[in-house]
Structures are given as C-alpha cells and as structure tokens.
Design an enzyme around this catalytic site. Structure first.
Site, PDB file in Angstrom:
ATOM      1  N   ARG A 365     -93.890  11.869 -33.374  1.00  0.00           N
ATOM      2  CA  ARG A 365     -94.839  12.505 -34.356  1.00  0.00           C
ATOM      3  C   ARG A 365     -96.013  11.380 -34.858  1.00  0.00           C
ATOM      4  O   ARG A 365     -95.630  10.211 -34.585  1.00  0.00           O
ATOM      5  CB  ARG A 365     -94.279  13.252 -35.594  1.00  0.00           C
ATOM      6  CG  ARG A 365     -95.393  13.814 -36.552  1.00  0.00           C
ATOM      7  CD  ARG A 365     -94.587  13.998 -37.793  1.00  0.00           C
ATOM      8  NE  ARG A 365     -95.561  15.134 -38.703  1.00  0.00           N
ATOM      9  CZ  ARG A 365     -95.451  15.388 -39.950  1.00  0.00           C
ATOM     10  NH1 ARG A 365     -94.401  14.942 -40.487  1.00  0.00           N
ATOM     11  NH2 ARG A 365     -96.026  16.157 -40.666  1.00  0.00           N
ATOM     12  N   HIS A 366     -97.209  11.819 -35.021  1.00  0.00           N
ATOM     13  CA  HIS A 366     -98.150  10.880 -35.309  1.00  0.00           C
ATOM     14  C   HIS A 366     -97.919  10.328 -36.593  1.00  0.00           C
ATOM     15  O   HIS A 366     -97.037  10.534 -37.272  1.00  0.00           O
ATOM     16  CB  HIS A 366     -99.210  11.590 -35.477  1.00  0.00           C
ATOM     17  CG  HIS A 366     -99.165  12.779 -36.407  1.00  0.00           C
ATOM     18  ND1 HIS A 366     -99.300  12.561 -37.736  1.00  0.00           N
ATOM     19  CD2 HIS A 366     -99.320  14.121 -36.417  1.00  0.00           C
ATOM     20  CE1 HIS A 366     -99.303  13.529 -38.531  1.00  0.00           C
ATOM     21  NE2 HIS A 366     -99.122  14.665 -37.653  1.00  0.00           N
ATOM     22  N   HIS A 550     -96.843  16.255 -32.692  1.00  0.00           N
ATOM     23  CA  HIS A 550     -96.822  16.840 -34.170  1.00  0.00           C
ATOM     24  C   HIS A 550     -95.302  16.982 -34.602  1.00  0.00           C
ATOM     25  O   HIS A 550     -94.255  16.751 -33.913  1.00  0.00           O
ATOM     26  CB  HIS A 550     -97.606  18.048 -34.568  1.00  0.00           C
ATOM     27  CG  HIS A 550     -98.698  18.112 -33.754  1.00  0.00           C
ATOM     28  ND1 HIS A 550     -99.837  17.780 -34.761  1.00  0.00           N
ATOM     29  CD2 HIS A 550     -99.415  18.234 -32.581  1.00  0.00           C
ATOM     30  CE1 HIS A 550    -101.112  17.562 -33.975  1.00  0.00           C
ATOM     31  NE2 HIS A 550    -100.837  17.862 -32.639  1.00  0.00           N
TER      32      HIS A 550
END
Length: 623
Positions: A365-366, A550
C-alpha cells in the site's frame, strides 16, 4: 467409578460445600469486597493468591459488567511438557515463519479431553477436587508414553492418538465429565471423536507440503510428562479478535481507552465498520472497560493468551518411557512410514528450496497520504490569498508538483505527507538491507502511489536504474472514490517534469478511459485479477515485481495469483481498513509446480504513533 464410590465421594464433597468459605474468599471478604465479586475475581485469576484477586478487583473497579452473573468457561486439556513440548513449540514458530499463521497457532500444543463448559464461580473449587480425584484414580493405568501417528489433509495436520491409548484418555475424560455433572452441576462433554494433537489447521492448501516436511522432523517419542490442565476463558469474547498493546496510550477523549504495554483488548470485527480509519473499539481484558484505541498501537495476539490455568494433574511417566525414546520410532504419515532424524533442525528443513532466485511479487500500500492526517480540506489550509501553496505544517509536503489543470485536483488525487515520504524511503532501505532484487516496478496512477514507488526505489538505490510503469488497472475500487468520479491524474509529461522516474513508453494493460465510476465489486475483482496476471506474464525474468497500490490491492492482487477465491464483499472493507501505510504481501513462484504461494514479506512492518498538532502558547503562556 462404582456407584457406591460415587455416592461416598458426593457426601465428602457436600461436606466441603457446607464448610465455611475458603481462606482466599474469606480474606477478600474481610477487605470489604462483596461475596459475588470476590468469587468472580478468584475464578478469573485461577484462585491462586489473594494479591492476584485483589489486583483484579481494583483494576475492574470501573468495569460495567462487574456485577453481572456471567461465569467463566472451562476446558480440560492434556498438555505435553519437557522435550516434546519444546519440539512442538519450535514447530509452531517455524511453521508460522514459513507459512504464516493458521488456526492451530491460536492455542498451545494440547489434546482436548473436555471442550469448554460453564461452571458457577462458587463451584469452581469442586472442579479442582474432581481433577485431582480422577487423576489419582487413573494414575496407574495411564500409558507411560502416548502413541502418536502423523496424519495430513488439505486443511489439517496433526498427530492421531493410537486406539488403545485414545480409549484410556476417553475414559479419563468421561470420568471427569460424570463427576463434574454430579458434583458441580456442570454440563461437560467429554471427547468422543478421534483423539488428536493438532499441528496445523485451516491453512492454505499450497502450504500442505511445506507443513508436512516440517512435521516429519518431529519425533513424537521425545521424553514427555503429560499434564491434565484445567483452563478458563471469558465466555463473552469467544468470537472476538484478541489484540496486544505494544505501546502505551493515554486517552485524549472521554470515549477512548487507556492501555498499557502488554494489555489485551477484545475486538468484535462486526462492530468496526463505523469506526474511523486507524482506530478500533474494544474491551480491555485488564480493566473490563470499553473504548477506542489507535490500531497501530496493537498487534494480533493468540486466542489462548488471555486464558487462565487453574489447576493441573501431572501423570508421572514410568522409566520405560525414557528407554523407548532412545530408539527413534517410525512416524506414519497417512500410513506411510517415515524415519525422522532427531538431529535435523526444523529451521533448516527447507533451506535447499531457497538457494535459487525465484520470481516474486511484492504488493504494498502507498505511504501516509496528506488528507489522511489533515482531512479533506487540507488544501485550503495551504493556499494563501494569492493562490500559492505554503507549508502550514511540517507534515505537509515541502512543495506540490506542477500540474496544468487546477490545483484543486489535488483534493481528489492527494500527495504523500512528509511522513509518507519518510515511510517509503525507510521501506526501500529495509528492502535493500534484505538484498531484495526488484526487477520491475508498477504503480497505480494515483499520485500517492507513484510517489511511494519513487521513494522506495530511492531507498533501494534503484531510482536511476528502474522506471515506474504506471498501470491504470491497479487503481483502487472506484466505488470508494468520495467524488464519485475518476480523478484527473497527473499526465506522464507532468510526472516527468516533476522528476518522477516513470516509464513514458509503457502502455497499460487497462486503459485509463476504461475506469468507470462506482464499479461493482465483481467488476473490480475481475479487473484486478486480469491485470495482475497480465503483469506477471509480461515479467518473465527472475526477481521481484514491485506493485504499489492501495489498501484493497493486497487481497485483490494476491489471492487470484495463489488460486484463492475473492473475499466476500461484506467483509472486504473491514480487511482493507486494517491495512496500514506500506502494508505489504509477498508471493513467490514455485515454477516446478506451476503455481504461486504466499509467504512472509521480506521486511518487517512499520509501526508508529500519532503526533498531534501543538500550539506552544496553550499551556505555556496561558494560565
């Protein structure tokens, strides 16, 4: 037990019932505690010491359920001790390292004699007497060693107890059940099915082979003293998740929960849907109070970590048990004989499998996005009267990349915060320390994902060697877009001018124009499955494919690759909500078997606490 003996024992026990309260209870009563709460405290702490019970009562002084007549649940287990127990614990640790957590890791090694049953607090002492009495009556016929044979299926791995020994254990459980029913008014179900000691349960089918290899290294004939132990648990939280606090948290608001390092918190997964991101609501095992806590202050604990051992009866092994252990017994795996080598370490069982570089897929995930910290109106806090950007807090990025359309588009496509940039670089450095060989990098078109990929590459010292392939098909489930439209992402030209190392020649598998607002869950899962398989096919070289996406990406990209069905849409949001910044999953290819398997990520997770905004005037100058 003969009828006459049962009646005699009942008379003796009835005398105990009519006697004055136990010394522990009497001591608590003299301190002014009510009888029903004193008995509750003794049952909750295993009736060991006055200090334990008094401490429990003081800790639970604000517990809203303190006066509720809710008894504990009890179970009778047969547990190994000594060298066999140590070997099993090594197996627990190594199987979790190689294959992740499965259902067996929730509880210590044991054989179930009587499953959980309830007992009134004032009658718990009778269970202790019953355990001692039944244990003594079986001490002479208890087997000097227990015959164990290994059995395996796609969802279960464990030792089955030999029939003759299993019959003795069933008789022991039945005797305990009968006396508990007659003397303590408990409805106890003794074990009547296949008697077994579970090694792994509810694991992924592709881990079966690995777990079997580990299990074959175990020698069930290791010296062991078996102990019949009585455990209890709080019946209200049986289906809850158990978390352990790794940091202290002091409440900032009245609805928040005070936790100390090591505290256990019970969390109901079904009650978290309306909780703010990054928080959970739970009940403290130590105090009984309920409130909100930051989720990143905790880690998952095992179900049995909060259980209390009350009493145990140890069966003393005969000397011939130890002579038996000198000869290595044959272990049968579903009827196939295998001779384990005791000197072989379970840690090294699969070392030969890892000597060659395989293809891997690392999905992360970012990093922390700026609106996650400052809210949806973050941009308004940073725009001066002339429309120019200024840094209102050190956690805002120092500059924003230039874009030809309105700066307002950053509200729908927010950048990383300063902490998010730091998280990403730190993760890249950790991957470098572990010599992770990244060969390809793909990113969602969201700015926060491209930035994360950029700074991870900088940490890896690969920012001058690899370019980021921006893949529209990696974008999150569009139903979750607050604006109900697809954001206007920065163009490749804008990204290049902002010095992001993007691959301008790459053409995505899923065109940006094909992203539709508010897509169904089925459409999102289909898109994710198709795109990730296309990416894997397009990257034949050995090494790691890095995917930056995400929170939803971890499950939707990895599960189809390892052959697992998509999660139910009803609990998908709950799973995603628990994915932290830079949370990651890792899959590796088993080319000889033409499949992928999920394994532990190459680096640890990044955990940190909140840091609230601070005005030095408040509390410093003001009275």
């Amino acid at each position: 037990m003969a009828v006459a003996e049962t009646q005699l024992y009942a008379k003796v026990s009835n005398r105990h019932r009519n006697k004055s309260t136990s010394s522990l209870l009497e001591s608590l009563l003299t301190k002014g505690f009510p009888a029903h709460t004193a008995q509750k405290a003794l049952a909750a702490t295993g009736q060991k010491t006055i200090e334990d019970a008094a401490k429990w009562l003081h800790s639970h002084c604000n517990d809203p359920s303190l006066d509720d007549p809710i008894p504990q649940e009890y179970a009778l287990y047969l547990c190994p001790t000594g060298r066999l127990h140590n070997c099993l614990q090594d197996f627990w640790k190594e199987s979790r390292r190689l294959c992740g957590k499965n259902r067996a890791h929730e509880i210590f090694p044991h054989i179930t004699l009587c499953d959980f049953f309830t007992c009134e607090d004032q009658k718990v002492e009778l269970l202790y007497e019953i355990l001692k009495h039944v244990g003594e009556s079986f001490s002479q016929c208890f087997p000097p060693f227990i015959s164990l044979s290994l059995h395996s299926s796609t969802s279960y791995l464990g030792f089955f107890v030999g029939e003759s020994h299993a019959n003795i254990l069933k008789e022991f459980a039945t005797a305990f059940s009968a006396e508990a029913s007659a003397l303590a008014d408990c409805h106890v179900k003794p074990c009547q099915k296949q008697v077994h000691l579970t090694l792994a349960h509810r694991f992924y089918p592709h881990h079966q082979k690995t777990l079997e290899q580990l299990a074959k290294s175990l020698n069930p004939g290791e010296p062991c003293q078996w102990v019949a132990a009585l455990y209890s648990r709080d019946m209200r939280f049986v289906h809850y998740q158990t978390l352990r606090a790794v940091f202290q948290y002091k409440p900032q608001n009245i609805d928040e929960l005070m936790i100390n390092v090591g505290d256990f918190i019970y969390v109901d997964p079904t009650q978290q849907s309306d909780v703010s991101e990054g928080w959970v609501i739970g009940t403290s095992h130590r105090t009984g109070c309920r409130g909100f806590i930051p989720e990143n202050y905790t880690e998952r604990a095992n179900e049995s970590d909060t259980w209390v051992k009350h009493r145990e009866y140890a069966f003393v092994p005969a000397s011939r048990f130890f002579t038996q252990a000198e000869n290595e017994p044959n272990v049968k795996l579903n009827g196939q004989v295998h001779n384990p080598v005791m000197s072989r370490s379970v840690t090294n069982i699969l070392s030969a499998q890892n000597t060659t570089l395989r293809r891997g897929l690392l999905v992360m995930r970012h990093g922390e996005r700026v609106d996650q910290v400052f809210g949806k109106s973050w941009l308004q806090q940073c725009l001066a009267a002339d429309g120019k950007y200024h840094r209102a807090d050190l956690n805002f990025p120092s500059i924003l990349p230039k874009r030809r359309d309105s700066m307002k588009q950053f509200e729908y496509d927010p950048p990383l915060s300063s902490c998010g940039i730091f998280q990403s670089r730190l993760t890249g450095e950790a991957l470098l320390d572990q010599a992770v060989a990244v060969s390809y990098v793909y990113s969602s078109p969201a700015l926060r994902c491209i930035q994360t990929a950029q700074y991870v590459l900088e940490g890896l010292k690969l920012d001058q060697k690899l370019k980021i392939r921006v893949e529209p098909g990696l974008f999150e489930w569009t139903k979750w877009e607050a604006s109900k439209i697809i954001p206007n992402f920065m163009t490749m030209t804008e990204l290049t001018e902002a010095s992001y190392k993007v691959d301008t020649s790459y053409r995505g598998n899923f065109p940006l124009s094909s992203l539709v607002p508010s897509e169904t869950y089925e459409e999102y899962i289909s898109r994710s499955s198709t795109v990730i398989k296309q990416i894997v096919t397009a990257c034949p070289s050995r090494g790691v494919i890095l995917i930056v996406g995400h929170g939803s990406s971890l499950a939707s990209f990895t599960r189809p690759l390892v052959g697992l069905p998509a999660r139910e849409s009803s609990n998908f949001a709950q799973v995603v909500r628990k994915t932290p910044s830079l949370g990651m999953c890792f899959c590796e290819e088993l080319k000889e078997e033409n499949k992928w398997q999920m394994v532990n990520p190459p680096v640890k997770t990044l955990t940190h606490g909140a840091n609230a905004a601070f005005n030095w005037r408040n509390g410093i100058l003001d009275n």
